[in-house]
Design a protein around this motif. Structure first.
Motif, PDB file in Angstrom:
ATOM      1  N   GLU A 139       0.835  -1.204   0.000  1.00 47.97           N
ATOM      2  CA  GLU A 139       0.000   0.000   0.000  1.00 47.97           C
ATOM      3  C   GLU A 139       0.869   1.253   0.000  1.00 47.97           C
ATOM      4  O   GLU A 139       0.625   2.187  -0.761  1.00 47.97           O
ATOM      5  CB  GLU A 139      -0.925   0.001   1.210  1.00 47.97           C
ATOM      6  CG  GLU A 139      -1.770   1.254   1.296  1.00 47.97           C
ATOM      7  CD  GLU A 139      -2.586   1.362   2.565  1.00 47.97           C
ATOM      8  OE1 GLU A 139      -3.366   2.334   2.651  1.00 47.97           O
ATOM      9  OE2 GLU A 139      -2.454   0.515   3.461  1.00 47.97           O
ATOM     10  N   TYR A 169      -9.554  -4.101   9.204  1.00 49.72           N
ATOM     11  CA  TYR A 169      -9.566  -2.639   9.199  1.00 49.72           C
ATOM     12  C   TYR A 169      -8.751  -2.103   8.022  1.00 49.72           C
ATOM     13  O   TYR A 169      -9.201  -1.228   7.287  1.00 49.72           O
ATOM     14  CB  TYR A 169      -9.020  -2.099  10.524  1.00 49.72           C
ATOM     15  CG  TYR A 169      -8.938  -0.601  10.542  1.00 49.72           C
ATOM     16  CD1 TYR A 169     -10.072   0.170  10.773  1.00 49.72           C
ATOM     17  CD2 TYR A 169      -7.737   0.051  10.310  1.00 49.72           C
ATOM     18  CE1 TYR A 169     -10.007   1.556  10.772  1.00 49.72           C
ATOM     19  CE2 TYR A 169      -7.661   1.428  10.303  1.00 49.72           C
ATOM     20  CZ  TYR A 169      -8.797   2.173  10.536  1.00 49.72           C
ATOM     21  OH  TYR A 169      -8.731   3.548  10.524  1.00 49.72           O
ATOM     22  N   GLN A 170      -7.540  -2.646   7.861  1.00 51.99           N
ATOM     23  CA  GLN A 170      -6.674  -2.171   6.790  1.00 51.99           C
ATOM     24  C   GLN A 170      -7.281  -2.435   5.416  1.00 51.99           C
ATOM     25  O   GLN A 170      -7.246  -1.572   4.536  1.00 51.99           O
ATOM     26  CB  GLN A 170      -5.297  -2.836   6.900  1.00 51.99           C
ATOM     27  CG  GLN A 170      -4.564  -2.536   8.177  1.00 51.99           C
ATOM     28  CD  GLN A 170      -4.256  -1.064   8.365  1.00 51.99           C
ATOM     29  OE1 GLN A 170      -4.099  -0.322   7.401  1.00 51.99           O
ATOM     30  NE2 GLN A 170      -4.191  -0.626   9.602  1.00 51.99           N
ATOM     31  N   ARG A 183     -10.217  -0.054   4.777  1.00 50.54           N
ATOM     32  CA  ARG A 183      -9.721   1.286   4.413  1.00 50.54           C
ATOM     33  C   ARG A 183      -9.316   1.340   2.953  1.00 50.54           C
ATOM     34  O   ARG A 183      -9.608   2.303   2.244  1.00 50.54           O
ATOM     35  CB  ARG A 183      -8.500   1.626   5.281  1.00 50.54           C
ATOM     36  CG  ARG A 183      -8.699   2.603   6.355  1.00 50.54           C
ATOM     37  CD  ARG A 183      -7.430   3.031   7.093  1.00 50.54           C
ATOM     38  NE  ARG A 183      -6.191   2.326   6.794  1.00 50.54           N
ATOM     39  CZ  ARG A 183      -5.303   2.693   5.872  1.00 50.54           C
ATOM     40  NH1 ARG A 183      -5.485   3.741   5.137  1.00 50.54           N
ATOM     41  NH2 ARG A 183      -4.203   1.996   5.687  1.00 50.54           N
ATOM     42  N   GLU A 216     -12.329   1.325   0.696  1.00 51.53           N
ATOM     43  CA  GLU A 216     -12.910   2.680   0.668  1.00 51.53           C
ATOM     44  C   GLU A 216     -12.108   3.576  -0.265  1.00 51.53           C
ATOM     45  O   GLU A 216     -12.677   4.312  -1.073  1.00 51.53           O
ATOM     46  CB  GLU A 216     -12.912   3.297   2.068  1.00 51.53           C
ATOM     47  CG  GLU A 216     -13.969   2.772   2.991  1.00 51.53           C
ATOM     48  CD  GLU A 216     -13.997   3.546   4.283  1.00 51.53           C
ATOM     49  OE1 GLU A 216     -14.303   4.766   4.240  1.00 51.53           O
ATOM     50  OE2 GLU A 216     -13.726   2.945   5.339  1.00 51.53           O
ATOM     51  N   LYS A 217     -10.797   3.490  -0.142  1.00 54.35           N
ATOM     52  CA  LYS A 217      -9.902   4.355  -0.918  1.00 54.35           C
ATOM     53  C   LYS A 217     -10.086   4.161  -2.420  1.00 54.35           C
ATOM     54  O   LYS A 217      -9.978   5.117  -3.187  1.00 54.35           O
ATOM     55  CB  LYS A 217      -8.449   4.068  -0.525  1.00 54.35           C
ATOM     56  CG  LYS A 217      -7.453   5.072  -1.042  1.00 54.35           C
ATOM     57  CD  LYS A 217      -6.024   4.711  -0.653  1.00 54.35           C
ATOM     58  CE  LYS A 217      -5.727   5.084   0.764  1.00 54.35           C
ATOM     59  NZ  LYS A 217      -4.282   4.967   1.096  1.00 54.35           N
ATOM     60  N   ALA A 271     -16.198  -2.561   1.494  1.00 60.87           N
ATOM     61  CA  ALA A 271     -15.592  -2.121   2.759  1.00 60.87           C
ATOM     62  C   ALA A 271     -16.537  -2.403   3.922  1.00 60.87           C
ATOM     63  O   ALA A 271     -16.104  -2.888   4.976  1.00 60.87           O
ATOM     64  CB  ALA A 271     -15.245  -0.635   2.692  1.00 60.87           C
ATOM     65  N   TYR A 327     -15.648  -4.713   7.121  1.00 60.63           N
ATOM     66  CA  TYR A 327     -15.725  -4.264   8.516  1.00 60.63           C
ATOM     67  C   TYR A 327     -16.672  -5.160   9.320  1.00 60.63           C
ATOM     68  O   TYR A 327     -16.381  -5.513  10.462  1.00 60.63           O
ATOM     69  CB  TYR A 327     -16.194  -2.814   8.603  1.00 60.63           C
ATOM     70  CG  TYR A 327     -15.220  -1.796   8.052  1.00 60.63           C
ATOM     71  CD1 TYR A 327     -13.849  -1.904   8.240  1.00 60.63           C
ATOM     72  CD2 TYR A 327     -15.679  -0.690   7.337  1.00 60.63           C
ATOM     73  CE1 TYR A 327     -12.962  -0.959   7.734  1.00 60.63           C
ATOM     74  CE2 TYR A 327     -14.810   0.268   6.838  1.00 60.63           C
ATOM     75  CZ  TYR A 327     -13.452   0.126   7.043  1.00 60.63           C
ATOM     76  OH  TYR A 327     -12.582   1.069   6.549  1.00 60.63           O
ATOM     77  N   GLU A 339     -12.392  -0.128  16.848  1.00 57.75           N
ATOM     78  CA  GLU A 339     -11.803   0.431  15.625  1.00 57.75           C
ATOM     79  C   GLU A 339     -12.666   0.105  14.409  1.00 57.75           C
ATOM     80  O   GLU A 339     -12.963   0.978  13.584  1.00 57.75           O
ATOM     81  CB  GLU A 339     -10.399  -0.149  15.468  1.00 57.75           C
ATOM     82  CG  GLU A 339      -9.506   0.584  14.526  1.00 57.75           C
ATOM     83  CD  GLU A 339      -8.084   0.043  14.592  1.00 57.75           C
ATOM     84  OE1 GLU A 339      -7.874  -1.145  14.250  1.00 57.75           O
ATOM     85  OE2 GLU A 339      -7.199   0.807  14.996  1.00 57.75           O
ATOM     86  N   ALA A 369     -15.014   2.690  12.101  1.00 51.94           N
ATOM     87  CA  ALA A 369     -14.839   2.780  10.646  1.00 51.94           C
ATOM     88  C   ALA A 369     -16.156   2.494   9.940  1.00 51.94           C
ATOM     89  O   ALA A 369     -16.535   3.199   8.986  1.00 51.94           O
ATOM     90  CB  ALA A 369     -13.771   1.800  10.184  1.00 51.94           C
TER      91      ALA A 369
END
Length: 104
Positions: free
Chosen positions: A29, A56-57, A60, A63-64, A71, A75, A93, A97
């Protein structure tokens, strides 16, 4: 030898090591190889679905790249495994998110 090369070398010795795979995905990433990082996280979680830090990673990253539905699913899966493992920090966490994605 850069960090990614070191991780790959270590993974040659322990190809299913979840910690090393997670670290490799983070390096991918950081290098801008988002699709490769996503694939690494997905493969890691397919082999070790209880490795809750990767949800979580991965979420993210999804989403990006503009995949909010994936996503959300990520989650939610992570929350399920975090609850099973009693990992409160990971639960918080992941819930944060998810809430941010759903309600912002």
């Amino acid at each position: 030898m850069d960090r990614m090369e070191q991780l790959r070398e270590l993974l040659n010795q322990s190809p299913k090591d979840s910690f090393l795979r997670h670290a490799l995905a983070l390096e991918q990433e950081k290098a801008g190889a988002l699709q490769t990082a996503i694939r690494t996280f997905e493969e890691l979680l397919a082999d070790d679905p209880a490795y809750v830090g990767s949800y979580y990673q991965l979420g993210r990253l999804l989403e990006k790249i503009g995949q909010p539905d994936q996503a959300i699913a990520c989650y939610e899966n992570g929350l399920m495994y975090a609850r099973k493992a009693g990992e409160k920090r990971a639960q918080n966490e992941l819930q944060s998110a998810l809430d941010e994605l759903l309600y912002d």
